[in-house]
Motif scaffolding. Structure first.
Motif, PDB file in Angstrom:
ATOM      1  N   ALA A 167      39.231  52.281  44.483  1.00 22.82           N
ATOM      2  CA  ALA A 167      38.362  51.245  45.052  1.00 22.82           C
ATOM      3  C   ALA A 167      37.537  51.816  46.194  1.00 22.82           C
ATOM      4  CB  ALA A 167      39.205  50.068  45.535  1.00 22.82           C
ATOM      5  N   LYS A 168      38.161  52.655  47.001  1.00 24.75           N
ATOM      6  CA  LYS A 168      37.449  53.287  48.115  1.00 24.75           C
ATOM      7  C   LYS A 168      36.374  54.251  47.595  1.00 24.75           C
ATOM      8  CE  LYS A 168      38.674  56.242  51.973  1.00 24.75           C
ATOM      9  NZ  LYS A 168      39.794  56.840  52.694  1.00 24.75           N
ATOM     10  N   LEU A 173      33.357  50.027  46.850  1.00 15.95           N
ATOM     11  CA  LEU A 173      33.336  48.574  46.727  1.00 15.95           C
ATOM     12  C   LEU A 173      33.064  47.965  48.091  1.00 15.95           C
ATOM     13  CD1 LEU A 173      36.390  47.888  44.388  1.00 15.95           C
ATOM     14  CD2 LEU A 173      33.979  47.982  43.788  1.00 15.95           C
ATOM     15  N   LYS A 174      32.384  46.854  48.081  1.00 18.65           N
ATOM     16  CA  LYS A 174      32.083  46.135  49.316  1.00 18.65           C
ATOM     17  C   LYS A 174      32.937  44.864  49.350  1.00 18.65           C
ATOM     18  CE  LYS A 174      27.321  47.772  49.309  1.00 18.65           C
ATOM     19  NZ  LYS A 174      27.367  48.600  48.119  1.00 18.65           N
ATOM     20  N   TYR A 224      35.091  42.318  46.196  1.00 19.38           N
ATOM     21  CA  TYR A 224      36.549  42.253  46.065  1.00 19.38           C
ATOM     22  C   TYR A 224      37.011  41.016  45.301  1.00 19.38           C
ATOM     23  CZ  TYR A 224      37.374  46.174  49.214  1.00 19.38           C
ATOM     24  OH  TYR A 224      37.423  47.419  49.782  1.00 19.38           O
ATOM     25  N   TRP A 225      36.198  39.976  45.271  1.00 20.74           N
ATOM     26  CA  TRP A 225      36.589  38.759  44.588  1.00 20.74           C
ATOM     27  C   TRP A 225      36.746  38.982  43.083  1.00 20.74           C
ATOM     28  CZ3 TRP A 225      33.792  36.631  40.664  1.00 20.74           C
ATOM     29  CH2 TRP A 225      32.479  37.082  40.503  1.00 20.74           C
ATOM     30  N   PRO A 266      38.162  41.639  41.148  1.00 13.90           N
ATOM     31  CA  PRO A 266      39.521  41.946  40.687  1.00 13.90           C
ATOM     32  C   PRO A 266      40.538  40.880  41.082  1.00 13.90           C
ATOM     33  CG  PRO A 266      38.884  43.441  42.457  1.00 13.90           C
ATOM     34  CD  PRO A 266      37.666  42.654  42.079  1.00 13.90           C
ATOM     35  N   ILE A 267      40.330  40.238  42.232  1.00 12.03           N
ATOM     36  CA  ILE A 267      41.255  39.186  42.658  1.00 12.03           C
ATOM     37  C   ILE A 267      41.168  38.002  41.698  1.00 12.03           C
ATOM     38  CG2 ILE A 267      41.748  37.501  44.478  1.00 12.03           C
ATOM     39  CD1 ILE A 267      40.843  39.722  46.487  1.00 12.03           C
ATOM     40  N   ALA A 268      39.952  37.581  41.359  1.00 10.64           N
ATOM     41  CA  ALA A 268      39.772  36.472  40.419  1.00 10.64           C
ATOM     42  C   ALA A 268      40.318  36.836  39.039  1.00 10.64           C
ATOM     43  CB  ALA A 268      38.294  36.095  40.326  1.00 10.64           C
ATOM     44  N   GLY A 269      40.095  38.073  38.620  1.00  9.67           N
ATOM     45  CA  GLY A 269      40.619  38.519  37.327  1.00  9.67           C
ATOM     46  C   GLY A 269      42.137  38.492  37.296  1.00  9.67           C
ATOM     47  N   ALA A 270      42.772  39.003  38.339  1.00 10.31           N
ATOM     48  CA  ALA A 270      44.240  39.014  38.402  1.00 10.31           C
ATOM     49  C   ALA A 270      44.797  37.592  38.436  1.00 10.31           C
ATOM     50  CB  ALA A 270      44.702  39.798  39.625  1.00 10.31           C
TER      51      ALA A 270
END
Length: 178
Positions: free
Chosen positions: A129-130, A134-135, A139-140, A142-146
């Motif tokens: 990710a680093k 990614l900004k 980040y939303w 991968p979080i939304a996908g998970a």
């Protein structure tokens, strides 16, 4: 060169604790840093492609690298080098498992390995990710996908397809107009 590819990926395949994602730092060290077969940017692209293709992640990655370097013979050498150690270890475990399956020491060892495997998967995820720069605004995704997979039971295949479509739409329709 084919012998070197096989040996390198055989060595990588020996450390498959935690699966393909746990192997990312080892693959990166061997392929990008030590042998300089691909650049850091190419490696990130290979990781993204290998994740979205069906099959075993580490095998997919090794096939792409082998093919890039030596076409089909390279792909075959790298795939065999990656898969053979796991095959031999599983074969040995299958042969001798009945002798130690109820051993409390072995059960304790496996309980102790679990947290280490989680760390082996988490560290390369954060490093990728680093490296992908990614900004906070992205980040939303991968979080939304998970959350969609975990809470709503959405198939990971649907998430991958939607993310790919979203990336294509953004890259071809939205970003050029910015």
């Amino acid at each position: 060169m084919l012998n070197r590819l096989f040996k390198t990926f055989f060595k990588i395949g020996m450390f498959t604790l935690g699966g393909g994602y746990a192997m990312i730092p080892i693959i990166e060290n061997e392929v990008v840093d030590k042998n300089q077969w691909v650049s850091k940017e190419e490696f990130l692209d290979l990781i993204a492609i290998a994740q979205s293709c069906p099959g075993v992640f580490a095998i997919n990655t090794s096939i792409f690298i082998g093919y890039k370097l030596k076409k089909m013979p390279g792909a075959i050498c790298c795939a065999l080098g990656t898969a053979l150690p796991s095959f031999l270890i599983i074969l040995a475990i299958a042969i001798f498992f009945h002798q130690f399956q109820d051993n409390p020491i072995v059960a304790s060892i496996f309980r102790g390995i679990r947290p280490a495997v989680v760390a082996l998967i988490a560290v390369p995820t954060f490093n990728l990710a680093k490296s992908a720069q990614l900004k906070w605004t992205t980040y939303w995704i991968p979080i939304a996908g998970a959350l969609a997979i975990w809470a709503l039971g959405v198939s990971p295949i649907i998430i991958i397809l939607l993310a790919g479509l979203g990336g294509w739409l953004y890259g071809n329709l939205i970003k050029p107009t910015e």
